[in-house]
Design an enzyme around this catalytic site. Structure first.
Site, PDB file in Angstrom:
ATOM      1  N   TRP A 228       0.854  -1.207   0.000  1.00 51.71           N
ATOM      2  CA  TRP A 228       0.000   0.000   0.000  1.00 51.71           C
ATOM      3  C   TRP A 228       0.889   1.257   0.000  1.00 51.71           C
ATOM      4  CZ3 TRP A 228      -0.116   3.985   3.512  1.00 51.71           C
ATOM      5  CH2 TRP A 228      -1.182   4.881   3.424  1.00 51.71           C
ATOM      6  N   HIS A 229       2.056   1.162   0.653  1.00 51.30           N
ATOM      7  CA  HIS A 229       2.921   2.332   0.763  1.00 51.30           C
ATOM      8  C   HIS A 229       3.518   2.760  -0.576  1.00 51.30           C
ATOM      9  CE1 HIS A 229       2.783   1.245   5.043  1.00 51.30           C
ATOM     10  NE2 HIS A 229       2.916   2.530   5.231  1.00 51.30           N
ATOM     11  N   GLY A 230       3.668   1.830  -1.473  1.00 50.47           N
ATOM     12  CA  GLY A 230       4.212   2.249  -2.757  1.00 50.47           C
ATOM     13  C   GLY A 230       4.546   1.097  -3.663  1.00 50.47           C
TER      14      GLY A 230
ATOM     15  N   PHE B 118       2.555   8.562  -0.343  1.00 52.44           N
ATOM     16  CA  PHE B 118       1.853   7.288  -0.413  1.00 52.44           C
ATOM     17  C   PHE B 118       0.391   7.525  -0.802  1.00 52.44           C
ATOM     18  CE2 PHE B 118       4.946   6.276   3.190  1.00 52.44           C
ATOM     19  CZ  PHE B 118       5.969   6.080   2.292  1.00 52.44           C
TER      20      PHE B 118
END
Lengths: 384, 472
Positions: B322-324, B472
């Site tokens: 999800w962060h990247g 993000f």
């Protein structure tokens, strides 16, 4: 809600006081005069004025470009800090058509943008350009910002609140550490903390180092405040490895200089001198010394291409000593004047440079008021 | 405009004053929506339009899911496809294309796939998750959709939390927009304290550490093990201060406007187990994945330990991803998932469970476990900070190479400040946020306000430092 707002403002008042105190000092020292106003002020003023801030960035590229655009100079000095001692008085009778853009050309991108400005008419086409060829123009890696400061100059910080906050921090730290320059501000002398104390960029773009000159008068010895020996040992600042000439950059430089000549601008390349003390020191550093010799080799390449060069020397090379240097790599104005005088005297070039009154320059050098670091020509507005 | 910018310093008081001048909740909502869109439009008007249209579509879909029992699954799917589609296009498309090309390269295939040259709208990951959560809750009958479009648009774009959370649930936030907010002095004062502390964490600690962290991660090949260890620790603290600082300012701003947002951090550095740490770090995101991904998966075979481990690994890897769009985040998630395994096994192993319980109950042992977990977290976040997995592995390999080297004096200069900061956080660990000083005497309280304010003014970084989670 009103009670909350009132209480909040009450709590906020010491912080507002802090801001106001800092801003008051910035105002008193004319630190927050914008670059546009500085340019206007310097050009209008009948006396010499100096521009140098201590708590805000000077935005030298922005300032110098604006000055150069207003001055429409026929003689333009370009390069970094090593050319800052070229002054209008050295180019008699062309003083009024002289500007020193030193400290604003840090790399080839800057240089090419400047030449593009000249080509497109955004900057008056000079008849003579003297280019200070520092290693940063042709060295592979550099500490110095590689961005194009001429095309995208750093903003004028005084217009942005965030920089005021940063300046306030510097101001408080300076007060606490007492790292301030002696002397009271003279509001007629210049712009910025140092400007008001006589140090800074003159109207002609050259730099007046009032503090260093004062120190020299009190104790006439060679100083090396830049401590370049340590920087060399630490491989820091302009001495970052690898010590290699970037051939692509050199090629670009030669093409640009030839194009300038073809377009009718006289070009003289100035190889900045180094103090004997520092020169003998780095001679022991094999790697750097080898690189430096390669760098000096550019002199003959340029000459072969028909480009006029003020060759490298140390003070000893022309019968002077290190007291004519501001520090290890920055020549003082008398030394710079001497180099110019001898170059014109020897040169067979026929152009604007040959028309400079060398007799006047010689008188200046030999004047009784002249001391190794200064012609003392600013005394009309600043007494030591 | 960022919370630590001067623009925000002017924006917030103007919004605050005008907002509380308004008489009815609908006026407050209209004004708030204008403020939200102005705030977002400051970054990008183009993306503001995108956010508006997607919000409106989600609003309509939410109503359909509630009203149309026959096709509600279809409408929910539409909402999820739209939101995940947005995320995929703007955030993950290039990652998948690049990896597909690399994979096909092993089979000597060279497909000519198009890479997109687009930038990701700021706050997209938070926005999409919040709206998806809203519609999933409606689908499961946990939430009745609002029929007031202005309320819904405020829910999806409330400016304090729009860029980087906390990710709110419809049940928590929407009812607050559906009634008139009445000014509460204590709540607003609490908000100011939280904003002040958030700014301190961001501008004094996180941004100061950033300078050293950037240097260490850029030059890790030539640094000693001690310096690399400090690099990991500094980054762990940096990211905590950066993100929790943002959350504090967001929650504090919400309180100023009479809106209570969810707590997002609860002193995670003092956790004794990885599970506890994750329940105290970016709490709203973890809860979102737990409720909407992990629990539905887990219920398919709750009794199996292997399945539980698998679900946990998937959960943490998804949180990482999800962060990247980078393998570093996936590895970061995977490692964190692996740390959960002893805890999962202990559920079925009485002996192990007792031992873990014993450790937690002994003050000295729990102190050791807090310390070790902190170190483990610091080393693991190397993956979070590194540009690629190879660099992260090389960093960690060098870190464990025990090349002691010279003492990193310039780095140790920051250590006293960090020790004082961590001690303060420990002291305040029971509170919702770590600057809840209402129980202190007035002179001490005021002294603390000024101490923090002047630390920000004298040592804060004011230029060019955005919040990490904006990316993000």
């Amino acid at each position: 809600m009103k009670r909350f707002a009132f209480t909040f403002l009450l709590y906020l008042s010491p912080l507002i006081c802090y801001t106001l105190i800092c801003e008051y000092y910035f105002f008193v020292d004319k630190e927050t005069v914008g670059v546009d106003k500085v340019v206007q002020g310097q050009l209008k003023s009948k006396r010499e004025t100096y521009y140098f801030r201590s708590f805000f960035n000077n935005s030298p590229s922005l300032y110098k470009l604006k000055m150069a655009q207003k001055k429409n100079a026929d003689i333009l000095i370009i390069g970094q800090s090593t050319v800052l001692q070229f002054r209008d008085v050295m180019f008699h009778p062309f003083e009024s058509s002289f500007y020193n853009m030193g400290f604003s050309i840090n790399n080839m991108n800057d240089l090419e943008s400047l030449l593009h400005y000249i080509k497109t008419g955004k900057l008056h086409k000079p008849k003579l350009i003297i280019l200070g060829l520092d290693v940063s123009l042709i060295k592979k890696t550099l500490y110095i910002n590689p961005d194009n400061e001429i095309l995208n100059p750093h903003c004028d910080e005084v217009s942005y609140p965030k920089y005021h906050a940063m300046a306030s921090q510097l101001f408080i730290k300076a007060q606490l550490s007492k790292k301030t320059v002696d002397g009271l501000p003279n509001r007629h002398l210049g712009f910025g903390y140092l400007g008001e104390r006589g140090t800074g960029f003159r109207r002609d773009g050259s730099m007046h180092y009032a503090g260093d000159i004062e120190k020299f008068i009190k104790d006439p010895v060679f100083r090396d405040p830049g401590n370049y020996k340590k920087l060399l040992d630490d491989k820091d600042y302009i001495f970052t490895e690898p010590y290699e000439i970037d051939q692509a950059l050199l090629k670009r430089l030669l093409i640009d200089l030839k194009l300038l000549k073809q377009n009718g601008t006289e070009v003289t390349v100035f190889i900045p001198p180094i103090s004997d003390d520092f020169y003998s020191y780095f001679a022991t550093n094999k790697k750097f010394n080898a690189f430096f010799n390669d760098y000096l080799g550019i002199q003959s390449s340029l000459a072969d291409d028909g480009i006029d060069v003020i060759n490298f020397t140390t003070p000893k090379g022309i019968g002077l000593s290190d007291i004519y240097m501001l520090d290890g790599i920055h020549p003082g104005e008398v030394f710079t004047g001497r180099l110019l005088y001898e170059h014109i005297a020897k040169s067979k070039q026929k152009g604007l440079l040959s028309k400079v009154d060398t007799g006047y320059l010689k008188k200046l050098i030999l004047s009784k008021t002249t001391i190794p670091l200064s012609f003392m020509r600013d005394t009309s507005v600043f007494s030591y | 405009m960022s919370f630590n910018s001067f623009e925000y310093l002017f924006f917030l008081p103007v919004v605050f004053i005008l907002y509380w001048k308004l008489r009815s909740y609908s006026q407050q909502n209209f004004f708030l929506l204008a403020a939200n869109y102005f705030f977002y439009g400051w970054f990008s008007v183009k993306f503001l339009l995108l956010i508006f249209f997607c919000s409106y579509a989600d609003f309509l879909l939410g109503l359909r899911i509630y009203e149309n029992k026959k096709y509600r699954k279809l409408f929910l799917s539409l909402s999820i496809v739209m939101n995940l589609g947005l995320l995929f296009i703007f955030k993950y498309y290039n990652f998948f294309i690049q990896n597909s090309v690399e994979l096909l390269g092993y089979f000597h295939l060279k497909p000519d796939l198009l890479l997109l040259n687009i930038i990701q709208p700021i706050g997209l990951s938070f926005f999409t998750f919040q709206t998806m959560g809203y519609n999933i809750d409606i689908y499961h009958g946990k939430l009745k959709p609002t029929k007031n479009v202005i309320v819904f648009l405020n829910f999806t774009s409330f400016f304090p939390q729009m860029f980087a959370g906390p990710i709110e649930r419809g049940n928590d936030l929407i009812p607050q927009f559906e009634r008139k907010r009445i000014f509460d002095y204590e709540l607003a004062a609490d908000g100011m304290r939280q904003i002040l502390y958030g700014l301190f964490k961001k501008m004094v600690i996180a941004d100061k550490l950033a300078v050293n962290v950037n240097y260490i991660f850029l030059n890790y090949r030539s640094l000693s093990s001690a310096e690399l260890l400090l690099g990991g620790i500094f980054f762990y603290i940096q990211i905590y201060c950066d993100f929790s600082g943002y959350s504090d300012i967001a929650i504090g701003t919400g309180k100023l406007l009479g809106i209570k947002l969810s707590t997002n951090f609860r002193t995670p550095f003092f956790s004794k187990t990885p599970r506890e740490a994750w329940s105290r770090w970016n709490m709203t995101l973890t809860a979102w994945f737990r409720d909407y991904v992990y629990m539905p998966m887990l219920y398919k075979n709750r009794s199996s330990t292997l399945w539980r481990i698998f679900c946990t690994l998937v959960l943490l890897m998804l949180i990482g991803f999800w962060h990247g769009p980078n393998w570093t985040f996936i590895v970061f998630g995977l490692l964190n998932g692996l740390y959960f395994i002893p805890h999962i096994i202990s559920k079925r192993n009485t002996g192990l469970r007792r031992k873990l319980l014993y450790i937690r109950q002994q003050p000295a042992l729990s102190g050791v476990s807090i310390f070790l977990l902190f170190l483990l977290g610091s080393v693991t976040t190397v993956f979070f900070r590194s540009p690629d997995v190879t660099s992260a592995i090389n960093y960690i390999r060098r870190l464990f190479g025990l090349n002691i080297g010279e003492p990193p004096l310039f780095l140790l200069k920051l250590t006293p400040l960090l020790i004082i900061f961590l001690a303060w956080e420990w002291f305040q660990r029971q509170n919702d946020f770590q600057f809840n000083v209402t129980s202190f005497g007035k002179p001490i309280r005021i002294g603390l306000y000024y101490l923090v304010a002047f630390l920000i003014l004298l040592f804060g970084i004011f230029v060019d430092q955005t919040f990490i989670y904006f990316h993000f």
